[in-house]
Design a protein around this motif. Structure first.
Motif, mmCIF file in Angstrom:
data_model
loop_
_atom_site.group_PDB
_atom_site.id
_atom_site.type_symbol
_atom_site.label_atom_id
_atom_site.label_comp_id
_atom_site.label_asym_id
_atom_site.label_seq_id
_atom_site.Cartn_x
_atom_site.Cartn_y
_atom_site.Cartn_z
ATOM 1 N N ASP A 4 -7.623 -56.612 91.233
ATOM 2 C CA ASP A 4 -6.164 -56.621 91.127
ATOM 3 C C ASP A 4 -5.678 -56.907 89.709
ATOM 4 N N ARG A 5 -6.459 -57.683 88.952
ATOM 5 C CA ARG A 5 -6.028 -58.061 87.605
ATOM 6 C C ARG A 5 -5.820 -56.843 86.701
ATOM 7 N N PHE A 6 -6.517 -55.757 86.996
ATOM 8 C CA PHE A 6 -6.379 -54.562 86.167
ATOM 9 C C PHE A 6 -4.965 -53.989 86.243
ATOM 10 N N ASN A 7 -4.262 -54.290 87.337
ATOM 11 C CA ASN A 7 -2.877 -53.832 87.457
ATOM 12 C C ASN A 7 -1.996 -54.439 86.373
ATOM 13 N N ASN A 20 -18.549 -46.696 88.500
ATOM 14 C CA ASN A 20 -19.312 -46.887 87.267
ATOM 15 C C ASN A 20 -19.308 -48.343 86.806
ATOM 16 N N LEU A 21 -18.193 -49.026 86.975
ATOM 17 C CA LEU A 21 -18.154 -50.442 86.615
ATOM 18 C C LEU A 21 -19.086 -51.262 87.509
ATOM 19 N N ILE A 22 -19.144 -50.924 88.780
ATOM 20 C CA ILE A 22 -20.048 -51.627 89.696
ATOM 21 C C ILE A 22 -21.507 -51.348 89.329
ATOM 22 N N LYS A 23 -21.815 -50.094 89.005
ATOM 23 C CA LYS A 23 -23.180 -49.757 88.564
ATOM 24 C C LYS A 23 -23.541 -50.525 87.294
ATOM 25 N N TYR A 24 -22.616 -50.545 86.366
ATOM 26 C CA TYR A 24 -22.803 -51.267 85.105
ATOM 27 C C TYR A 24 -23.094 -52.740 85.385
ATOM 28 N N LYS A 25 -22.287 -53.340 86.244
ATOM 29 C CA LYS A 25 -22.477 -54.745 86.619
ATOM 30 C C LYS A 25 -23.862 -54.966 87.224
ATOM 31 N N ASN A 26 -24.266 -54.083 88.119
ATOM 32 C CA ASN A 26 -25.560 -54.233 88.791
ATOM 33 C C ASN A 26 -26.723 -54.126 87.809
ATOM 34 N N ILE A 27 -26.642 -53.162 86.892
ATOM 35 C CA ILE A 27 -27.699 -53.008 85.884
ATOM 36 C C ILE A 27 -27.744 -54.240 84.986
ATOM 37 N N ASP A 43 -20.636 -61.860 90.182
ATOM 38 C CA ASP A 43 -19.891 -60.604 90.300
ATOM 39 C C ASP A 43 -18.478 -60.700 89.730
ATOM 40 N N GLN A 44 -17.682 -61.625 90.266
ATOM 41 C CA GLN A 44 -16.278 -61.696 89.858
ATOM 42 C C GLN A 44 -16.134 -62.150 88.411
ATOM 43 N N GLU A 45 -17.041 -63.000 87.969
ATOM 44 C CA GLU A 45 -17.001 -63.444 86.573
ATOM 45 C C GLU A 45 -17.233 -62.281 85.620
ATOM 46 N N ILE A 46 -18.161 -61.400 85.963
ATOM 47 C CA ILE A 46 -18.416 -60.230 85.118
ATOM 48 C C ILE A 46 -17.179 -59.342 85.069
ATOM 49 N N ILE A 47 -16.549 -59.146 86.211
ATOM 50 C CA ILE A 47 -15.339 -58.320 86.266
ATOM 51 C C ILE A 47 -14.227 -58.928 85.415
ATOM 52 N N ASP A 48 -14.023 -60.228 85.551
ATOM 53 C CA ASP A 48 -12.917 -60.884 84.850
ATOM 54 C C ASP A 48 -13.234 -61.158 83.380
ATOM 55 N N LYS A 49 -14.403 -61.755 83.131
ATOM 56 C CA LYS A 49 -14.697 -62.287 81.797
ATOM 57 C C LYS A 49 -15.363 -61.282 80.867
ATOM 58 N N HIS A 50 -15.836 -60.168 81.407
ATOM 59 C CA HIS A 50 -16.374 -59.108 80.555
ATOM 60 C C HIS A 50 -15.513 -57.848 80.627
ATOM 61 N N GLN A 195 -2.168 -66.672 77.344
ATOM 62 C CA GLN A 195 -2.872 -67.780 77.982
ATOM 63 C C GLN A 195 -3.183 -67.347 79.400
ATOM 64 N N ASP A 196 -4.463 -67.299 79.746
ATOM 65 C CA ASP A 196 -4.894 -66.776 81.037
ATOM 66 C C ASP A 196 -5.566 -67.887 81.842
ATOM 67 N N ASP A 197 -5.267 -67.947 83.137
ATOM 68 C CA ASP A 197 -5.820 -68.999 83.993
ATOM 69 C C ASP A 197 -7.342 -68.941 84.071
#
Length: 231
Positions: A4-7, A20-27, A43-50, A195-197
């Motif tokens: 949702d943050r991508f919105n 592709n992002l999920i594949k990237y994360k898995n690799i 999982d969620q940390e990679i999505i948010d913090k990377h 400033q991000d939570d």
């Protein structure tokens, strides 16, 4: 996994981009068991913090269709994420660590990404050999400003943009630079602060290259380290 943050960035992921992002994360998670690529592994940390963190700057700067050099890309942040989200961008991933280059090549091959290249070189050497080649140079937390700008600036076209993705303490880096970016032909054009939570403080700096960089830059890396700009 929550996307949702991508919105917030006005990015609506299509099925291929999300896949592709999920594949990237898995690799990344699998290869990280063998090689030390990142301390962020959930999982969620990679999505948010990377992934998300790599894209915050696109809220104020559109990279689509531009030639972009990512200096010190590491495990591909932000360059590979940009390639997935902005497929018309031409991305060059510069990294001196051979194991990380091998990882990047694996991701590129498995995701079948086009117009993205890996460069196993040092930034100051590559920029000297490729003067004024790129529309954009970008780097995420690789080095202080008074080192980063000097090692990369020669590769940037006049009127191009040098984007520095920073977290906290950026004011100290700007103070240490002491206005010496002007010697390189650069001017700080824009600053994106938030400033991000989850991520904390973020400061993205956008330097415009106003004129050709003098030929004496970059100096040898040993000289840059010993006496950075502004010192």
């Amino acid at each position: 996994m929550n996307w949702d943050r991508f919105n917030d960035l006005k990015i609506e992921l299509n099925d291929l981009q999300r896949e592709n992002l999920i594949k990237y994360k898995n690799i990344l998670q699998e290869e990280n068991k063998i090689h030390n690529l990142t301390a962020i592994v959930e999982d969620q940390e990679i999505i948010d913090k990377h992934f998300y963190d790599s894209l915050i700057f696109t809220n104020v700067f559109n990279p689509e269709g531009l030639s972009i050099l990512d200096i010190g890309t590491g495990a591909g942040f932000p360059g590979l994420v940009l390639k997935i989200i902005f497929p018309k961008a031409k991305i060059y991933l510069l990294e001196s660590n051979g194991k990380k280059i091998n990882f990047l090549n694996k991701v590129i091959q498995e995701l079948d990404l086009k117009d993205v290249w890996t460069l196993n070189e040092r930034a100051e050497e590559y920029s000297l050999d490729n003067k004024e080649k790129f529309d954009v140079i970008i780097s995420r937390a690789m080095a202080p400003l008074n080192i980063l700008l000097e090692v990369g600036v020669q590769a940037l076209k006049v009127d191009g943009t040098f984007i520095c993705l920073k977290a906290k303490n950026v004011n100290n880096e700007i103070q240490d630079l002491n206005g010496q970016e002007k010697k390189l032909g650069l001017m700080l054009e824009q600053r994106q602060e938030l400033q991000d939570d989850v991520l904390g403080e973020r400061n993205n700096l956008f330097y415009k290259k106003q004129k050709v960089t003098p030929s004496e830059y970059p100096r040898l890396y040993s000289q840059i380290r010993k006496r950075p700009l502004g010192k």
